[in-house]
Design a protein around this motif. Structure first.
Motif, mmCIF file in Angstrom:
data_model
loop_
_atom_site.group_PDB
_atom_site.id
_atom_site.type_symbol
_atom_site.label_atom_id
_atom_site.label_comp_id
_atom_site.label_asym_id
_atom_site.label_seq_id
_atom_site.Cartn_x
_atom_site.Cartn_y
_atom_site.Cartn_z
ATOM 1 N N SER A 256 -4.102 -6.400 -4.026
ATOM 2 C CA SER A 256 -4.029 -5.041 -4.575
ATOM 3 C C SER A 256 -4.200 -5.059 -6.087
ATOM 4 C CB SER A 256 -2.686 -4.378 -4.267
ATOM 5 O OG SER A 256 -2.308 -4.618 -2.974
ATOM 6 N N VAL A 257 -3.562 -6.064 -6.746
ATOM 7 C CA VAL A 257 -3.675 -6.153 -8.205
ATOM 8 C C VAL A 257 -5.134 -6.368 -8.600
ATOM 9 C CG1 VAL A 257 -3.077 -7.554 -10.231
ATOM 10 C CG2 VAL A 257 -1.308 -6.930 -8.571
ATOM 11 N N ILE A 258 -5.792 -7.289 -7.895
ATOM 12 C CA ILE A 258 -7.194 -7.577 -8.217
ATOM 13 C C ILE A 258 -8.036 -6.311 -8.014
ATOM 14 C CG2 ILE A 258 -9.245 -8.911 -7.534
ATOM 15 C CD1 ILE A 258 -7.315 -11.205 -6.858
ATOM 16 N N MET A 259 -7.805 -5.618 -6.890
ATOM 17 C CA MET A 259 -8.554 -4.397 -6.613
ATOM 18 C C MET A 259 -8.281 -3.335 -7.677
ATOM 19 S SD MET A 259 -10.436 -5.123 -4.308
ATOM 20 C CE MET A 259 -11.179 -4.321 -2.933
ATOM 21 N N GLY A 260 -7.003 -3.270 -8.129
ATOM 22 C CA GLY A 260 -6.638 -2.316 -9.172
ATOM 23 C C GLY A 260 -7.420 -2.586 -10.449
ATOM 24 N N ILE A 261 -7.483 -3.912 -10.816
ATOM 25 C CA ILE A 261 -8.210 -4.294 -12.035
ATOM 26 C C ILE A 261 -9.699 -3.944 -11.893
ATOM 27 C CG2 ILE A 261 -8.925 -6.271 -13.462
ATOM 28 C CD1 ILE A 261 -6.169 -7.504 -12.732
ATOM 29 N N LEU A 262 -10.204 -4.163 -10.690
ATOM 30 C CA LEU A 262 -11.625 -3.884 -10.463
ATOM 31 C C LEU A 262 -11.903 -2.386 -10.295
ATOM 32 C CD1 LEU A 262 -12.586 -6.792 -8.027
ATOM 33 C CD2 LEU A 262 -12.918 -6.665 -10.479
ATOM 34 N N GLN A 263 -10.850 -1.550 -10.529
ATOM 35 C CA GLN A 263 -11.007 -0.088 -10.492
ATOM 36 C C GLN A 263 -11.304 0.490 -9.112
ATOM 37 O OE1 GLN A 263 -10.779 2.086 -13.311
ATOM 38 N NE2 GLN A 263 -9.951 0.252 -14.286
ATOM 39 N N SER A 264 -10.953 -0.212 -8.091
ATOM 40 C CA SER A 264 -11.136 0.431 -6.775
ATOM 41 C C SER A 264 -9.850 0.298 -5.967
ATOM 42 C CB SER A 264 -12.317 -0.198 -6.032
ATOM 43 O OG SER A 264 -12.109 -1.576 -5.913
ATOM 44 N N PRO A 265 -8.795 1.110 -6.362
ATOM 45 C CA PRO A 265 -7.503 0.992 -5.658
ATOM 46 C C PRO A 265 -7.654 1.321 -4.171
ATOM 47 C CG PRO A 265 -7.551 2.913 -7.107
ATOM 48 C CD PRO A 265 -8.797 2.157 -7.363
ATOM 49 N N THR A 266 -6.879 0.586 -3.299
ATOM 50 C CA THR A 266 -6.984 0.839 -1.861
ATOM 51 C C THR A 266 -6.213 2.108 -1.507
ATOM 52 O OG1 THR A 266 -5.268 -0.814 -1.764
ATOM 53 C CG2 THR A 266 -7.406 -1.445 -0.906
ATOM 54 N N GLY A 267 -6.816 2.955 -0.690
ATOM 55 C CA GLY A 267 -6.171 4.213 -0.311
ATOM 56 C C GLY A 267 -5.643 4.163 1.101
ATOM 57 N N GLY A 268 -5.055 5.277 1.559
ATOM 58 C CA GLY A 268 -4.635 5.385 2.964
ATOM 59 C C GLY A 268 -3.155 5.219 3.138
ATOM 60 N N TRP A 269 -2.463 6.318 3.463
ATOM 61 C CA TRP A 269 -1.019 6.206 3.665
ATOM 62 C C TRP A 269 -0.705 5.687 5.063
ATOM 63 C CZ3 TRP A 269 1.073 8.989 7.648
ATOM 64 C CH2 TRP A 269 0.298 10.065 8.135
ATOM 65 N N ALA A 270 -1.634 5.904 6.023
ATOM 66 C CA ALA A 270 -1.355 5.514 7.411
ATOM 67 C C ALA A 270 -1.062 4.020 7.516
ATOM 68 C CB ALA A 270 -2.526 5.895 8.301
ATOM 69 N N SER A 271 -1.888 3.235 6.840
ATOM 70 C CA SER A 271 -1.689 1.778 6.932
ATOM 71 C C SER A 271 -0.330 1.403 6.336
ATOM 72 C CB SER A 271 -2.813 1.054 6.217
ATOM 73 O OG SER A 271 -2.924 1.543 4.901
ATOM 74 N N THR A 272 0.030 2.039 5.220
ATOM 75 C CA THR A 272 1.306 1.737 4.556
ATOM 76 C C THR A 272 2.476 2.073 5.481
ATOM 77 O OG1 THR A 272 0.183 2.619 2.634
ATOM 78 C CG2 THR A 272 2.476 2.003 2.350
ATOM 79 N N VAL A 273 2.418 3.281 6.066
ATOM 80 C CA VAL A 273 3.529 3.722 6.916
ATOM 81 C C VAL A 273 3.640 2.848 8.169
ATOM 82 C CG1 VAL A 273 4.330 5.611 8.380
ATOM 83 C CG2 VAL A 273 3.552 6.075 6.065
ATOM 84 N N SER A 274 2.485 2.512 8.753
ATOM 85 C CA SER A 274 2.595 1.717 9.983
ATOM 86 C C SER A 274 3.160 0.330 9.688
ATOM 87 C CB SER A 274 1.256 1.648 10.727
ATOM 88 O OG SER A 274 0.233 1.320 9.835
ATOM 89 N N ILE A 275 2.786 -0.233 8.546
ATOM 90 C CA ILE A 275 3.351 -1.551 8.195
ATOM 91 C C ILE A 275 4.860 -1.431 7.984
ATOM 92 C CG2 ILE A 275 3.433 -3.287 6.352
ATOM 93 C CD1 ILE A 275 0.394 -2.929 6.119
ATOM 94 N N MET A 276 5.274 -0.320 7.314
ATOM 95 C CA MET A 276 6.711 -0.125 7.074
ATOM 96 C C MET A 276 7.476 0.019 8.384
ATOM 97 S SD MET A 276 6.864 2.318 3.759
ATOM 98 C CE MET A 276 8.413 3.031 4.237
#
Ligand code: UDP
Ligand code: MG
Length: 336
Positions: A256-276
């Motif tokens: 995620s940090v690398i993606m953030g630096i590369l300016q393309s943050p990962t989106g999608g709440w569904a994946s976050t919620v299902s992992i939680m």
């Protein structure tokens, strides 16, 4: 001198099957005595596990009719394992050798000859192992085999296809009496005693009458009890899983940090919620498993008696002992 054998038979609501199997046990005892392998003072000791039917009456009348029959009655139903333990602990002061067997005729009594031979050859413990399960239903066979595999996988080592049909010498039983735990799973604990042991193989028959007291639910409970009383592998598995999830999360963070630096943050709440949710579920499950062990500790610290004998029949008390025997918290007469 020929050894005194006690055949220990737990019975719970077995008034249908006892009239069929008790003459079989008696015949086997008399045959063994006639062959000079065991003493004529040998007995068949029935343990009435708080039956609600006429089982105890039947046992009492059997012992009135024939001195080879004896019985003890527990003050309430305590389950197969405790009933068996009660019988074995009672027998250890009266016998030189014991054989435990179910009262339903499923275990082949002819295997007793080989068991006694092995004992006379110096074995202290002889396991009766089922050579096949042809007569069991497909369901019983698969669940029972799954039971042994799962137990071993979880670190509770048991003799494959051996239930509670086994010979134990009085010496092995005296040592076993020092195992004070309340949650007992005999087939997993007996190998811990050690001494010379061996196995004999027999074919398992169908129940002669009545029905099994071990439906899937009770079998799962027995497996669970076996695992938690013999092994802490489930807790280790949880720890291992914790490490795995932590490692994967670390990779995720770096990504995620690398993606953030590369300016393309990962989106999608569904994946976050299902992992939680997934992790929440795993955490609850883990807490449950750990709680199970805490519960075991709770029960063990109370050290309540594992059985209480309320009545006996056809039996003189062993020297220096009253019949109101209980076990578990009572201090053993034996030194360390
Ligand atoms: N049994 C017992 N107390 C119980 C349940 C069973 O003493 O609470 C005895 C039962 O009478 C039998 C033995 O344990 O002699 C094995 O039970 P069962 O035959 O029902 O089990 P299965 O052979 O089907 O696994
Ligand atoms: Mg049975």
């Amino acid at each position: 001198m020929t050894p005194v054998l006690y055949i220990v038979v737990p019975c719970y609501n077995e008034e249908k099957v006892l009239p069929l199997t008790s003459p079989m046990f008696l015949k086997k005892l008399l045959d063994l005595a006639s062959a000079g392998k065991i003493s004529r003072d040998s007995r068949i000791l029935f343990v009435n596990d708080g039956s609600k039917d006429g089982t105890w009456k039947l046992i009492s009348s059997l012992s009135d009719l024939n001195p080879h029959f004896a019985g003890i009655s527990l003050s309430r139903n305590r389950g197969h394992q405790n009933a068996l333990l009660a019988g074995l602990m009672y027998a250890k002061d009266r016998a030189d050798v014991t054989i435990s067997i179910d009262c339903d005729g499923q275990d082949d009594i002819n295997a007793m000859d080989q068991m006694i031979d092995a004992y006379l050859d110096g074995a202290d413990i002889v396991y009766g192992v089922r050579s096949d399960r042809k007569t069991d239903t497909f369901f019983k066979r698969t669940t029972a085999q799954g039971f042994y595999k799962f137990l071993n996988l979880m670190g509770a080592e048991v003799v494959y296809n051996h239930a509670d049909y086994r010979l134990m010498s009085a010496r092995a039983l005296r040592e076993f009496a020092q195992f004070k735990e309340v949650n007992i799973f005999l087939r997993g604990m007996v190998p811990l005693v050690g001494f010379k042991s061996t196995s004999v193989y027999y074919e398992r028959h169908e129940r002669l009458a009545g029905k099994s007291h071990y439906p899937l639910k009770k079998m799962l409970a027995l497996a669970f009890n076996g695992i938690t009383s013999l092994s802490i592998k489930p807790i280790r598995i949880i720890t291992g899983f914790g490490f795995l999830v932590a490692a994967i999360s670390l990779v995720g963070i770096v990504w995620s940090v690398i993606m953030g630096i590369l300016q393309s943050p990962t989106g999608g709440w569904a994946s976050t919620v299902s992992i939680m949710c997934f992790l929440g579920g795993i955490q609850l499950l883990s807490l449950g498993v750990i709680g199970e062990y805490v519960g075991k500790i709770y029960l063990e610290t109370k050290a309540r008696p594992r059985f209480i004998i309320s009545e006996t029949t056809g039996e003189k008390p062993a020297s220096g002992e009253s019949t109101g025997e209980s076990s578990g918290s009572a201090p053993e007469e034996k030194g360390e």
